[in-house]
Structure formats: structure tokens, C-alpha cells
Design an enzyme around this catalytic site. Structure first.
Site, PDB file in Angstrom:
ATOM      1  N   ASP A  35       0.803  -1.237   0.000  1.00 62.23           N
ATOM      2  CA  ASP A  35       0.000   0.000   0.000  1.00 62.23           C
ATOM      3  C   ASP A  35       0.832   1.282   0.000  1.00 62.23           C
ATOM      4  O   ASP A  35       0.363   2.322   0.490  1.00 62.23           O
ATOM      5  CB  ASP A  35      -0.949   0.050   1.224  1.00 62.23           C
ATOM      6  CG  ASP A  35      -2.193  -0.810   1.041  1.00 62.23           C
ATOM      7  OD1 ASP A  35      -2.293  -1.535   0.038  1.00 62.23           O
ATOM      8  OD2 ASP A  35      -3.078  -0.741   1.925  1.00 62.23           O
ATOM      9  N   CYS A  73      -4.261  -6.094  -3.047  1.00 61.86           N
ATOM     10  CA  CYS A  73      -3.199  -6.977  -2.622  1.00 61.86           C
ATOM     11  C   CYS A  73      -3.274  -8.413  -3.153  1.00 61.86           C
ATOM     12  O   CYS A  73      -2.344  -8.899  -3.784  1.00 61.86           O
ATOM     13  CB  CYS A  73      -3.207  -6.994  -1.109  1.00 61.86           C
ATOM     14  SG  CYS A  73      -2.147  -8.227  -0.491  1.00 61.86           S
ATOM     15  N   LYS A 127       4.218 -11.179   4.444  1.00 60.30           N
ATOM     16  CA  LYS A 127       2.807 -11.457   4.136  1.00 60.30           C
ATOM     17  C   LYS A 127       2.597 -12.539   3.070  1.00 60.30           C
ATOM     18  O   LYS A 127       3.382 -12.677   2.145  1.00 60.30           O
ATOM     19  CB  LYS A 127       2.211 -10.132   3.658  1.00 60.30           C
ATOM     20  CG  LYS A 127       0.831 -10.178   3.052  1.00 60.30           C
ATOM     21  CD  LYS A 127       0.258  -8.773   3.125  1.00 60.30           C
ATOM     22  CE  LYS A 127      -0.850  -8.529   2.147  1.00 60.30           C
ATOM     23  NZ  LYS A 127      -1.543  -7.251   2.421  1.00 60.30           N
ATOM     24  N   HIS A 129      -1.338 -13.837   2.215  1.00 59.68           N
ATOM     25  CA  HIS A 129      -2.620 -13.287   1.745  1.00 59.68           C
ATOM     26  C   HIS A 129      -3.114 -13.904   0.439  1.00 59.68           C
ATOM     27  O   HIS A 129      -3.772 -13.241  -0.363  1.00 59.68           O
ATOM     28  CB  HIS A 129      -2.531 -11.751   1.605  1.00 59.68           C
ATOM     29  CG  HIS A 129      -3.879 -11.093   1.764  1.00 59.68           C
ATOM     30  ND1 HIS A 129      -4.114  -9.769   1.530  1.00 59.68           N
ATOM     31  CD2 HIS A 129      -5.081 -11.622   2.124  1.00 59.68           C
ATOM     32  CE1 HIS A 129      -5.383  -9.491   1.734  1.00 59.68           C
ATOM     33  NE2 HIS A 129      -5.998 -10.605   2.103  1.00 59.68           N
ATOM     34  N   HIS A 221       1.427  -0.599   5.208  1.00 55.66           N
ATOM     35  CA  HIS A 221       0.005  -0.907   5.365  1.00 55.66           C
ATOM     36  C   HIS A 221      -0.432  -0.544   6.785  1.00 55.66           C
ATOM     37  O   HIS A 221       0.366  -0.622   7.721  1.00 55.66           O
ATOM     38  CB  HIS A 221      -0.216  -2.401   5.123  1.00 55.66           C
ATOM     39  CG  HIS A 221      -1.654  -2.782   4.873  1.00 55.66           C
ATOM     40  ND1 HIS A 221      -2.608  -2.767   5.872  1.00 55.66           N
ATOM     41  CD2 HIS A 221      -2.287  -3.200   3.761  1.00 55.66           C
ATOM     42  CE1 HIS A 221      -3.778  -3.169   5.364  1.00 55.66           C
ATOM     43  NE2 HIS A 221      -3.609  -3.438   4.078  1.00 55.66           N
ATOM     44  N   ASP A 284       2.752  -3.097  -4.011  1.00 52.69           N
ATOM     45  CA  ASP A 284       1.793  -4.066  -4.568  1.00 52.69           C
ATOM     46  C   ASP A 284       0.583  -3.412  -5.233  1.00 52.69           C
ATOM     47  O   ASP A 284      -0.100  -4.038  -6.042  1.00 52.69           O
ATOM     48  CB  ASP A 284       1.324  -5.035  -3.478  1.00 52.69           C
ATOM     49  CG  ASP A 284       0.507  -4.364  -2.371  1.00 52.69           C
ATOM     50  OD1 ASP A 284       0.607  -3.132  -2.197  1.00 52.69           O
ATOM     51  OD2 ASP A 284      -0.235  -5.068  -1.665  1.00 52.69           O
TER      52      ASP A 284
END
Ligand SMILES: *[C@@H]1O[C@H](CO)[C@@H](O)[C@H](O)[C@H]1NC(C)=O
Ligand SMILES: *[C@@H]1O[C@H](CO)[C@@H](O)[C@H](O)[C@H]1NC(C)=O
Ligand SMILES: *[C@@H]1O[C@H](CO)[C@@H](O)[C@H](O)[C@H]1NC(C)=O
Ligand SMILES: *[C@@H]1O[C@H](CO)[C@@H](O)[C@H](O)[C@H]1NC(C)=O
Ligand SMILES: *[C@@H]1O[C@H](CO)[C@@H](O)[C@H](O)[C@H]1NC(C)=O
Ligand SMILES: *[C@@H]1O[C@H](CO)[C@@H](O)[C@H](O)[C@H]1NC(C)=O
Length: 535
Positions: A35, A73, A127, A129, A221, A284
Site C-alpha cells: 500500500d 493486494c 505477508k 494473503h 500498510h 503491490d
């Protein structure tokens, strides 16, 4: 002259490498910011949040000026790992919410698996996700030898828990090593923790094999909604001149991210691995200026933000650096996140090719020497939410508002600061990264820095004409109008129709979204207050 010479050496090495068996492929280190806003590093011209290490890496390497991702994302990371458009995977809608029982399909081969075929040791830090409802969807079973990180969308920077904000589940701890809950760290700031893990992986790496490492940072983020913006006191002190408390905190979070990049380059240098490494850094998706998980991120002067198909949602800051690649250049050709898979396999000299049909294009010749093939088309779509965009050549069609019109303008702040203006060059030259890279490249000179920075600064045309996505799609010439200000639809109906047709035909092979209704069985209360595969 020097660059040509370097390229000759590169070709010679390449030839030699193919003739001998004992050649070592290059280490690949991919650092993903989460982000991060387009305007929120300093190599695009802003002095508000200095990112001297990242900037030094960019100026010593290659800025990917037109780097495109998905708007959010999960789709972005799916494209990165598969080399496919999210809508060819059924991963195009929104993101995976932690209680939804689906994930990145198991029948598709992922980037770490290709690198394993080429003899690499593979790490994922940070991460994931991409789904975890069943154990086989977790990254440890998807090609990574070693995993340290979180399965869901984000965690608290200090206690590593996720509390879903619009559900009644318990707060759950989300940090594992391989498959096991990991409690090695006690209130270490997440950016530092993931950096330390990356340094450990580099220092402990057996150099008889090449290293493949993805560091998916949490930063910058937002954390949980009860405490979204979290920074270290020492970093907050660097920004007395930013009045807005949230923006000050975001700046501190980005500063910590910049320090992380410096420490990783340092570890690669100390271990002797940098010489034979390729480093990629990018965000991202665009920054969230407003709405969910907003951080005061700014994509100025690009239009709109994360979760939109405007430039502010999908054009992000990106660079690639390697001692074996050109230095001090800005590539203005399109580069889509799905291109990284085939491109890196070639640049790293792996001899592995992707055999399945993918959307990613091997742009290694463009990276190395500005030679074709080039990419001329970028498709972005979330057909469930009802928005998307289609880029062909210099034109871009934008369709459907993701925000009911509320975030379709230029919403990012252009707050700049003169505080660091006169120190910018010194800041870059004195950065850890610039100091280290003097061992590998011609030292940066101020004129060169200023020229690249000037070229990386997006200039708007200033001619604003009407576009209302609630009334219909709009058309822009993004080569001359990167800020999407002048809607060409009213004056170019034929071109508009042609672009609309191309957009629709580009969606012929769309795979319906795999999204599933929530399953309350995931509640961390069922798993000793941790997030765990529940099926
Ligand atoms: C993680 O798994 C790898 C094998 O893929 C193993 O070598 C490593 O020791 C494991 N780490 C831990 C802490 O379990
Ligand atoms: C959470 O619990 C409250 C109170 O029982 C209820 O009103 C609300 O609908 C629940 N929310 C969800 C998402 O289940
Ligand atoms: C921009 O600067 C103005 C004036 O200093 C301030 O009021 C505003 O909050 C700033 N905006 C952000 C997002 O920091
Ligand atoms: C195009 O936009 C309309 C809303 O204006 C939306 O209903 C439709 O789903 C969108 N289609 C695509 C493919 O983006
Ligand atoms: C910057 O842009 C100018 C004008 O287009 C161009 O001549 C120059 O080569 C560019 N420099 C870099 C480093 O991209
Ligand atoms: C549950 O979590 C606590 C706190 O982390 C830990 O001490 C305990 O051993 C865990 N229990 C089980 C059954 O895993």
C-alpha cells in the site's frame, strides 16, 4: 561508454555461463511494500518523506517508470507468483478476507517452484494473503523451503495479531515459521523483525546454491482498525515538520522501510552475495488515501487510489538493481507485475522457461538494453465489483467507478516540504546504499541524480475535461496525459469504440471469481487464539 562495456562483459559472461556447467544463477531478492503511495518515496520529486536508500538503489539501477500492478493486494500477489492476470486465475475480486474458504488455485505453478527447479533455496518472509483455509494452500506447501510471516492481510506491528474489524471473532495471533506458531519475537517492530529474518536468511545461506527470497513487508500498510498507524518513536522524531499526525506516522513507517532496504543491501554486500544478485523493489498497489485502511498515502499527481483502475491504483513505484544490469536509467516502457516471473528467470540466468501459457512477457531485453519485445497492453478488471481499465499503446480506457464516484479525482495530498530540499543530494550520497554501491558502480554524481529524478517526476498536462465514470467509460492518452485529466471520449468516438471492443475481447478468457461466503469456523477462538487453516 562504461555502460556499453558493462553490457559486453555481461554478454560474455552469459555466453561463458551457457558453455560451462558450473555457472551459478543469480540470487533473486524481491522486496514488496504494501500500500505504498506513488508520491510517498522521494525519487519521484517530493522532499516530504526522504527515502535515501531506496532512491540510491533506484539511481544506481533501473527505475521501472511504468510499472503496473493489480488494484489490490491478493490479485497483485497472485499475478506476481503465477505470471498470470488475476482474472485468468479467478483471483480478481477484491482480496481474500480471512474467513473466506478459498485461495490461489493449487493447479498453478508458482514462482518459487520455478526457481526451485533451477536449484534455488526459496524463502518467503512477511505477508502471504493468498489463502489459508486448508493447510495445502499455505506458502510452506507452495514452493517455499522456509516461511516466516503471516497468512492474512495485515497484523499489528507490535503484537502480530489480526482482529477482523467487521466480525465478532476473537483477536488471533498470525505469525508462523513454516507451519508452526512462532514466538521468537517479543514486541519487535514488524518492519525490523522481517528485516532481521531476511538478514538471517542471507547470512545463513549456503552459497553453493542460489537464493530466492521474497520479502513481503507489512509496511506501510495500516495495522488493525483500533491502532492503524504504528511507528517507532525514533522514526517519528525525524518528521517534526509534518503537521498532520497520521501523515507524520506514515512518514515514520516509510522511513523504517527505507532503513530496511539499506540493511538488506548491507547484508548482501557483507556476505559477498551482492555481486551476483538481482534486487527488485515495488509497491503491490496504489496507496489508500481514503476509506478502508486509509493511511494518508498519496499517489499525487496520479488519479485516485488503491482499489481503483485509475493510475493511482495500479501504477506504482518500482525499481530493479543488479551489478550486472545497466545503471542510472529509467525505462519508460510498460512493465506489468506478471512480467516479473519470465523476466527474472531470464535475468537470473536460470535456463528455466515457463512452459504453460501465461500473461507475463519476458522483458529482459527491454530491461538490459531497451530492446523489444515490449508490452503494449495491460488489462485490469474486477468484474464482480464492476470496474476495470484497458491500456493499449498510448491509450487507456477506464470503466466503472469502484467508489461510486467518491474517490475518482486527484485525492492525494501534494504536501511537499522544503525542509530536506537542499540536503536531498547529500542525503542520497551519504545513504548506506550509495556508500555500498560505490564498490560496484561508478559513484553517483549530483547532475545524474537530478536528471533521473527530474525524468521520474510525473508532470500533468493541466487540461482538465469532464469524465464521470457513473455516466460511462472514459478514454485518455496516458503517454501525454499521465494524470488522466483529459477525457478523449467526446472527441474521438471511433477510437473510443475500438478500445471498448478491445477491452471486452481481452476478457474472453475471464475465469469467474473463486470468492466464497464467509465461514465462522475460522474463528481464532477455535485454535488457541491463532489464525489457522480450519478445514
Ligand atoms: C522449515 O522447513 C525447512 C524445510 O523446508 C527446514 O529446513 C527448516 O529447518 C524449517 N524451519 C523450522 C524452524 O522448522
Ligand atoms: C456481532 O455481534 C453483534 C451483537 O451480538 C451483532 O449485532 C452483529 O450482527 C454481529 N456481527 C456479525 C458480523 O456477525
Ligand atoms: C498538508 O499541509 C497542510 C498545511 O500544513 C495541513 O493542514 C494538512 O493537514 C496537510 N495534509 C496532510 C495530508 O498532511
Ligand atoms: C464497466 O462499468 C460498468 C459500470 O459503469 C459495470 O457495470 C461493468 O461491470 C463494468 N465492466 C467491466 C468489464 O469493467
Ligand atoms: C531524461 O530525459 C531526457 C529527455 O527526454 C533524456 O534525453 C535523457 O536521456 C533522460 N535521462 C535518463 C537518465 O533517463
Ligand atoms: C495456547 O497458547 C498459549 C499462549 O501462547 C500457549 O502457552 C499454549 O501452550 C497454547 N496451547 C496449546 C494447546 O497449543
Amino acid at each position: 561508454m562504461f555502460k556499453q562495456f558493462k553490457f559486453l562483459i555481461f554478454l560474455t559472461t552469459l555466453k561463458f555461463a551457457y558453455l560451462t556447467d558450473d555457472h551459478q544463477s543469480k540470487n533473486v531478492i524481491i522486496i514488496v511494500a504494501d500500500d505504498l503511495g506513488f508520491h510517498d518515496l522521494s525519487f519521484r520529486g517530493s522532499n516530504e518523506i526522504p527515502s535515501y536508500n531506496i532512491d540510491a538503489l533506484a539511481y544506481n539501477g533501473i527505475i521501472l517508470d511504468r510499472f503496473y500492478t493489480a488494484p489490490m493486494c491478493t490479485p497483485s500477489r497472485a499475478a506476481l507468483l503465477t505470471g498470470k492476470y488475476p482474472h485468468h486465475l479467478g483471483m480478481q475480486n477484491y482480496v481474500i478476507v480471512s474467513d473466506e474458504p478459498y485461495g490461489l488455485p493449487l493447479d498453478v505453478k508458482l514462482m518459487p517452484e520455478f526457481f526451485k527447479d533451477a536449484g534455488y533455496v526459496t524463502h518467503l518472509i512477511g505477508k502471504w494473503h493468498l489463502g489459508f483455509f486448508k493447510e495445502e494452500y499455505t506458502p510452506f506447501h507452495r514452493g517455499f523451503d522456509h516461511v516466516f510471516g503471516y497468512l492474512g492481510p495485515y497484523i499489528d506491528y507490535w503484537d502480530y495479531t489480526l482482529q477482523m474489524f467487521n466480525r465478532n471473532y476473537s483477536r488471533g495471533y498470525d505469525l508462523r515459521r513454516n507451519l508452526t506458531v512462532d514466538k521468537t519475537y517479543d514486541r519487535v517492530y514488524a518492519t525490523d523483525m522481517f528485516t532481521q529474518e531476511t538478514i538471517n536468511a542471507i547470512e545463513n545461506h549456503n552459497q553453493e546454491k542460489p537464493l530466492f527470497l521474497i520479502l513481503n513487508h507489512l509496511a506501510p500498510h495500516a495495522g488493525n482498525v483500533d491502532f492503524p498507524l504504528q511507528a517507532k518513536e525514533e522514526d517519528l522524531k525525524k518528521f517534526p515538520y509534518i503537521e498532520n499526525e497520521e501523515r507524520k506516522t506514515l512518514a515514520a513507517m516509510i522511513s523504517s522501510l527505507d532503513e530496511s532496504v539499506g540493511r538488506i543491501i548491507d547484508a548482501l554486500h557483507r556476505t559477498g552475495m551482492l555481486e551476483n544478485s538481482i534486487i527488485v523493489f515495488f509497491s503491490d498497489n496504489g496507496g489508500p488515501t481514503t476509506f478502508q485502511h486509509a493511511t494518508t498515502a498519496s499517489n499525487y499527481p496520479l488519479r485516485s487510489q488503491k482499489e481503483s483502475a485509475w493510475e493511482g491504483g495500479i501504477r506504482t513505484d518500482a525499481l530493479i538493481y543488479s551489478p550486472s544490469l545497466p545503471s542510472g536509467v529509467l525505462r519508460t516502457q510498460y512493465f506489468h507485475i506478471s512480467d516479473l516471473l519470465p523476466t527474472l528467470l531470464t535475468l537470473a540466468e536460470t535456463n528455466i522457461k515457463v512452459k504453460d501459457k501465461i500473461d507475463g512477457i519476458d522483458l529482459s531485453r527491454m530491461i538490459m538494453n531497451d530492446m523489444p519485445p515490449y508490452r503494449d497492453e495491460i488489462v485490469t478488471v474486477d468484474d464482480v465489483s464492476g470496474y476495470g481499465s484497458y491500456i493499449y499503446s498510448i491509450f487507456k480506457l477506464v470503466n466503472g467507478s469502484s467508489s461510486n464516484g467518491r474517490a475518482d479525482g486527484w485525492i492525494g495530498s501534494n504536501n511537499n516540504s522544503d525542509v530536506n530540499k537542499d540536503d536531498y543530494i547529500t542525503g542520497v550520497l551519504n545513504s548506506d546504499v550509495a556508500q555500498i554501491l560505490k564498490n560496484y558502480e561508478n559513484p553517483l554524481i549530483p547532475e545524474e541524480i537530478l536528471e533521473i529524478r527530474e525524468n521520474a517526476t510525473v508532470k500533468c498536462s493541466g487540461i482538465i475535461s469532464d469524465c464521470d465514470l457513473l455516466r460511462g467509460p472514459c478514454l485518455f492518452d496516458i503517454s501525454r496525459d499521465p494524470c488522466e485529466e483529459k477525457n478523449l471520449e467526446p472527441t474521438n468516438p471511433l477510437l473510443f469504440d475500438a478500445m471498448l471492443k478491445l477491452y471486452h475481447s481481452s476478457l474472453k478468457k475471464l475465469v469467474p471469481s473463486h470468492k466464497k461466503p464467509l465461514d465462522p469456523q475460522c474463528d481464532p477462538a477455535n485454535f488457541n487464539f491463532t489464525w489457522k487453516w480450519w478445514e
